[in-house]
Design an enzyme around this catalytic site. Structure first.
Site: not given
Length: 422
Positions: A259, A274, A346, A349, A388
């Site tokens: 990404r 990130r 996070e 999801s 993470r």
């Protein structure tokens, strides 16, 4: 993609969905394109009917007769108009498809109102984020961190956000991936090793295109490095009709994920928070529409169980409309507590897309009751994303002597009880 019939019959429902997601979309312009396309379609179909009728009349006329010659001339005129109409119809149809692809999924009725992440609802809280972590510090400040997680050399070789994982750092990543996959397959998911590049049709089917094109890495021949294994996995059944008895279908897959994360700056993106390339195991379900929200809860519980076994405090957020995302009907985020940074990160999801992706991908099942193909519901969730999780483990489990305690459930995969930076 939304059902065009819903758009035409109930535009106010679509308008309310756009408003709840706080998106800037001109629905009137989409409706105008739809009307223009349907009007042109009726005109072209009328011309084709005229051609068919003229052909039948010509077949009954003597060749060379005045009536035959007149009908030939009439046919030429109709054919020319039909050809012109077909070209305009094709152009309008492309605009119509682009317009439909610009419309978001409808939020489920249980999705709370809200515009910003701060308005997401804390659905559940597990563990104490205020527990004492006397040795905790941000993971990038741990002495020796760069020996196992080398961002500087990664930037030299590739660019910022592409770290090297070395020694126990690489071993920890491998252990987590194996742990996740073993746990997921025990829970009933069939493991798949998918391609890590997908074509434009695949990225469009899952909603990455056109919504997230700027976040993906693209090759010169219009292939995209996967931002998540969701994309190749979902497309496994593209343009297929499943047996109703086969539902639900559960799959899991590990891939590296890529990404661009454009516009990401500041302290919240330090270290492993990130990166542009990361490892993740994805969970995916194709389910019967009647059971999809029960399956969403099960999916979330499967992801939660992994965090619980890693002994990490975490919370579950129910996403508000403005933070829900373009393609989701409902989404939960799972966030772990990082004791050194004193913030939530996070790591998963879990989303229900209902028929949104299935309509784009034409993934259907044949109903036993009606005998007709119907769209499945697709769901996916991270089980889990690695960086993470690593960050939280390093921070929360840092010991006074500078080593990191490995959770008991992970020890069989890591091979020892502590990670050392020296």
């Amino acid at each position: 993609m939304l059902d065009p019939k819903l758009l035409r019959d109930s535009p106010d429902i679509v308008r309310a969905a756009i408003a709840k997601k706080h998106l800037d979309i001109d629905l009137d312009a989409v409706l105008a394109v739809d009307t223009a396309w349907r009007t042109r379609l009726i005109e072209v179909e009328h011309l084709r009917a005229q051609q068919k009728a003229a052909n039948a009349e010509m077949a009954a006329l003597p060749k060379g007769s005045p009536e035959f010659i007149a009908k030939v001339q009439e046919m030429k005129t109709v054919a020319a108009r039909a050809k012109e109409g077909d070209a305009k119809l094709k152009e309008l149809e492309e605009k119509w498809r682009e317009a439909l692809l610009s419309l978001p999924n409808l939020p489920h009725s249980s999705v709370p109102e809200g515009r910003t992440p701060e308005e997401n609802v804390v659905y559940a809280l597990h563990g104490a984020q205020d527990a004492a972590y006397p040795a905790a510090r941000p993971h990038w400040e741990i002495p020796g961190f760069e020996r196992l997680f080398d961002f500087a050399r990664g930037a030299k070789v590739t660019g910022a956000g592409f770290p090297f994982f070395i020694g126990d750092g690489a071993r920890l990543v491998r252990a987590l991936l194996q742990f996740f996959l073993e746990e997921d397959t025990r829970a009933g998911y069939v493991e798949v090793a998918p391609p890590i590049f997908v074509n434009e049709a695949s990225a469009t089917a899952t909603g990455q295109l056109p919504d997230k094109e700027g976040q993906m890495y693209e090759t010169t021949d219009r292939l995209f490095a996967v931002p998540t294994a969701e994309v190749p996995l979902t497309n496994f059944f593209r343009d297929e009709i499943l047996d109703e008895e086969a539902l639900p279908v559960y799959r899991c897959a590990y891939t590296p994920c890529f990404r661009r994360e454009a516009g990401s700056y500041g302290k919240d993106v330090r270290g492993l928070n990130r990166v542009h390339q990361f490892d993740k195991v994805e969970l995916l379900k194709w389910v019967h529409p009647e059971s999809s929200y029960v399956e969403l809860d099960k999916l979330r519980e499967d992801a939660e169980r992994l965090i619980q076994k890693l002994e990490l405090p975490y919370r579950v957020l129910l996403m508000c409309g403005g933070d829900l995302g373009f393609a989701q009907a409902k989404k939960y985020d799972l966030e772990v507590w990082a004791g050194g940074q004193k913030r939530w990160l996070e790591v998963s999801s879990c989303s229900n897309f209902e028929t949104f992706q299935a309509r784009r991908a034409q993934i259907r099942f044949r109903s036993k009751e009606s005998g007709k193909p119907e769209l499945v519901h697709t769901l996916n969730g991270s089980g889990l994303a690695v960086p993470r999780i690593v960050a939280a483990l390093l921070e929360n489990n840092l010991q006074p002597d500078g080593t990191v305690r490995i959770p008991a459930a992970l020890v069989p995969y890591f091979g020892k009880e502590t990670l050392r930076f020296a």
